[in-house]
Design a protein around this motif. Structure first.
Motif, mmCIF file in Angstrom:
data_model
loop_
_atom_site.group_PDB
_atom_site.id
_atom_site.type_symbol
_atom_site.label_atom_id
_atom_site.label_comp_id
_atom_site.label_asym_id
_atom_site.label_seq_id
_atom_site.Cartn_x
_atom_site.Cartn_y
_atom_site.Cartn_z
ATOM 1 N N MET A 78 -49.286 66.659 -83.203
ATOM 2 C CA MET A 78 -49.623 65.259 -82.958
ATOM 3 C C MET A 78 -50.315 64.724 -84.207
ATOM 4 O O MET A 78 -51.262 65.338 -84.711
ATOM 5 N N GLU A 79 -49.827 63.593 -84.682
ATOM 6 C CA GLU A 79 -50.448 62.894 -85.799
ATOM 7 C C GLU A 79 -51.308 61.783 -85.212
ATOM 8 O O GLU A 79 -50.813 60.909 -84.510
ATOM 9 N N VAL A 80 -52.618 61.865 -85.478
ATOM 10 C CA VAL A 80 -53.571 60.886 -84.969
ATOM 11 C C VAL A 80 -53.902 59.922 -86.107
ATOM 12 O O VAL A 80 -54.298 60.355 -87.193
ATOM 13 N N THR A 81 -53.720 58.639 -85.853
ATOM 14 C CA THR A 81 -54.077 57.620 -86.842
ATOM 15 C C THR A 81 -54.946 56.569 -86.162
ATOM 16 O O THR A 81 -55.047 56.520 -84.933
ATOM 17 N N ALA A 82 -55.566 55.729 -86.992
ATOM 18 C CA ALA A 82 -56.492 54.715 -86.485
ATOM 19 C C ALA A 82 -56.289 53.419 -87.262
ATOM 20 O O ALA A 82 -55.575 53.391 -88.259
ATOM 21 N N ASP A 84 -58.648 51.797 -88.942
ATOM 22 C CA ASP A 84 -59.425 51.766 -90.185
ATOM 23 C C ASP A 84 -60.116 53.114 -90.373
ATOM 24 O O ASP A 84 -60.152 53.935 -89.451
ATOM 25 N N PRO A 85 -60.657 53.373 -91.571
ATOM 26 C CA PRO A 85 -61.270 54.680 -91.856
ATOM 27 C C PRO A 85 -62.426 55.047 -90.925
ATOM 28 O O PRO A 85 -62.559 56.210 -90.529
ATOM 29 N N LEU A 86 -63.256 54.078 -90.551
ATOM 30 C CA LEU A 86 -64.382 54.368 -89.660
ATOM 31 C C LEU A 86 -63.874 54.803 -88.276
ATOM 32 O O LEU A 86 -64.389 55.752 -87.683
ATOM 33 N N HIS A 87 -62.846 54.137 -87.796
ATOM 34 C CA HIS A 87 -62.258 54.503 -86.507
ATOM 35 C C HIS A 87 -61.674 55.925 -86.581
ATOM 36 O O HIS A 87 -61.840 56.719 -85.654
ATOM 37 N N LEU A 88 -61.019 56.262 -87.688
ATOM 38 C CA LEU A 88 -60.477 57.612 -87.856
ATOM 39 C C LEU A 88 -61.603 58.645 -87.861
ATOM 40 O O LEU A 88 -61.469 59.720 -87.258
ATOM 41 N N MET A 89 -62.727 58.310 -88.495
ATOM 42 C CA MET A 89 -63.881 59.226 -88.482
ATOM 43 C C MET A 89 -64.389 59.432 -87.064
ATOM 44 O O MET A 89 -64.739 60.540 -86.683
ATOM 45 N N ARG A 90 -64.437 58.371 -86.298
ATOM 46 C CA ARG A 90 -64.894 58.496 -84.899
ATOM 47 C C ARG A 90 -63.936 59.373 -84.092
ATOM 48 O O ARG A 90 -64.364 60.189 -83.277
ATOM 49 N N LEU A 91 -62.639 59.196 -84.302
ATOM 50 C CA LEU A 91 -61.663 60.041 -83.602
ATOM 51 C C LEU A 91 -61.827 61.499 -84.033
ATOM 52 O O LEU A 91 -61.748 62.410 -83.197
ATOM 53 N N ALA A 92 -62.077 61.721 -85.318
ATOM 54 C CA ALA A 92 -62.305 63.090 -85.810
ATOM 55 C C ALA A 92 -63.530 63.696 -85.132
ATOM 56 O O ALA A 92 -63.533 64.880 -84.775
ATOM 57 N N TRP A 93 -64.568 62.897 -84.933
ATOM 58 C CA TRP A 93 -65.770 63.400 -84.263
ATOM 59 C C TRP A 93 -65.429 63.852 -82.841
ATOM 60 O O TRP A 93 -65.837 64.926 -82.409
ATOM 61 N N VAL A 128 -51.079 58.015 -81.477
ATOM 62 C CA VAL A 128 -50.588 59.388 -81.500
ATOM 63 C C VAL A 128 -49.076 59.359 -81.682
ATOM 64 O O VAL A 128 -48.374 58.662 -80.944
ATOM 65 N N HIS A 129 -48.604 60.099 -82.687
ATOM 66 C CA HIS A 129 -47.168 60.224 -82.932
ATOM 67 C C HIS A 129 -46.837 61.706 -83.034
ATOM 68 O O HIS A 129 -47.596 62.469 -83.649
ATOM 69 N N GLU A 130 -45.711 62.093 -82.455
ATOM 70 C CA GLU A 130 -45.267 63.478 -82.607
ATOM 71 C C GLU A 130 -44.621 63.626 -83.977
ATOM 72 O O GLU A 130 -43.827 62.785 -84.394
ATOM 73 N N VAL A 131 -45.002 64.690 -84.676
ATOM 74 C CA VAL A 131 -44.440 64.993 -85.991
ATOM 75 C C VAL A 131 -44.136 66.488 -86.047
ATOM 76 O O VAL A 131 -44.652 67.268 -85.242
#
Length: 170
Positions: A78-82, A84-93, A128-131
């Motif tokens: 699963m490829e997780v994207t957001a 903006d960068p701050l949103h991606l950091m929150r998802l990473a958390w 979320v995209h399947e890769v």
């Protein structure tokens, strides 16, 4: 029987010295003891004290002096994207809080397929995209697989995150 005697970290050895390749997906590279089938058809014994993930680019030094390069095979992720960068950091958390193995770069996070996690990410506004790609997650001293194994065997771990408190895994 030819044996692995040392694991040379990716980037710490000359890949031109490799005489063969061990290629496997994430599960096939996360091992303690097994016969590794090399691209040439030869089999070598890996026997470690503790299970660990063989990272893409690692070298496996054999008892006869040869070095085998580790390669990560593509697998469904699963490829997780957001947005903006701050949103991606929150998802990473949120992913890290679940001790999930993850490959992280500036634009995306790759994790293994899990519909519960996909629903969580979408619920947090992520995409979320399947890769299909090689999965080479961030390495660390404490992995999700080790945690789940230890919990199943009643082992307790305390690890410190450097922010004033530790997490107990009971």
């Amino acid at each position: 029987m030819t044996r692995v005697i040392e694991i040379l970290p990716a980037g710490g050895w000359d890949v031109a010295q490799a005489t063969d390749v061990f290629a496997a997906d994430y599960e096939g590279r996360h091992r303690r003891r097994m016969m590794l089938g090399l691209r040439s058809g030869e089999k070598v014994l890996l026997e470690l004290e503790h299970a660990r993930l063989l990272q893409a680019g690692d070298g496996l030094k054999l008892d006869d002096g040869r070095i085998v390069r580790v390669e990560a095979l593509p697998e469904k992720l699963m490829e997780v994207t957001a947005h903006d960068p701050l949103h991606l950091m929150r998802l990473a958390w949120h992913l890290g809080n679940r001790h999930l193995p993850a490959a992280i770069d500036a634009q995306r996070i790759l994790v293994r397929q899990d519909h519960v996690i996909a629903d969580m990410i979408r619920g947090l506004g992520g995409h979320v995209h399947e890769v299909e790609a090689p999965f080479d997650p961030e390495s660390g001293a404490y992995t999700a697989r080790a945690a789940s194994h230890d919990h199943a065997h009643g082992e307790e771990h305390h690890h410190h995150h450097g922010h004033g408190h530790s997490h107990s895994h009971d």
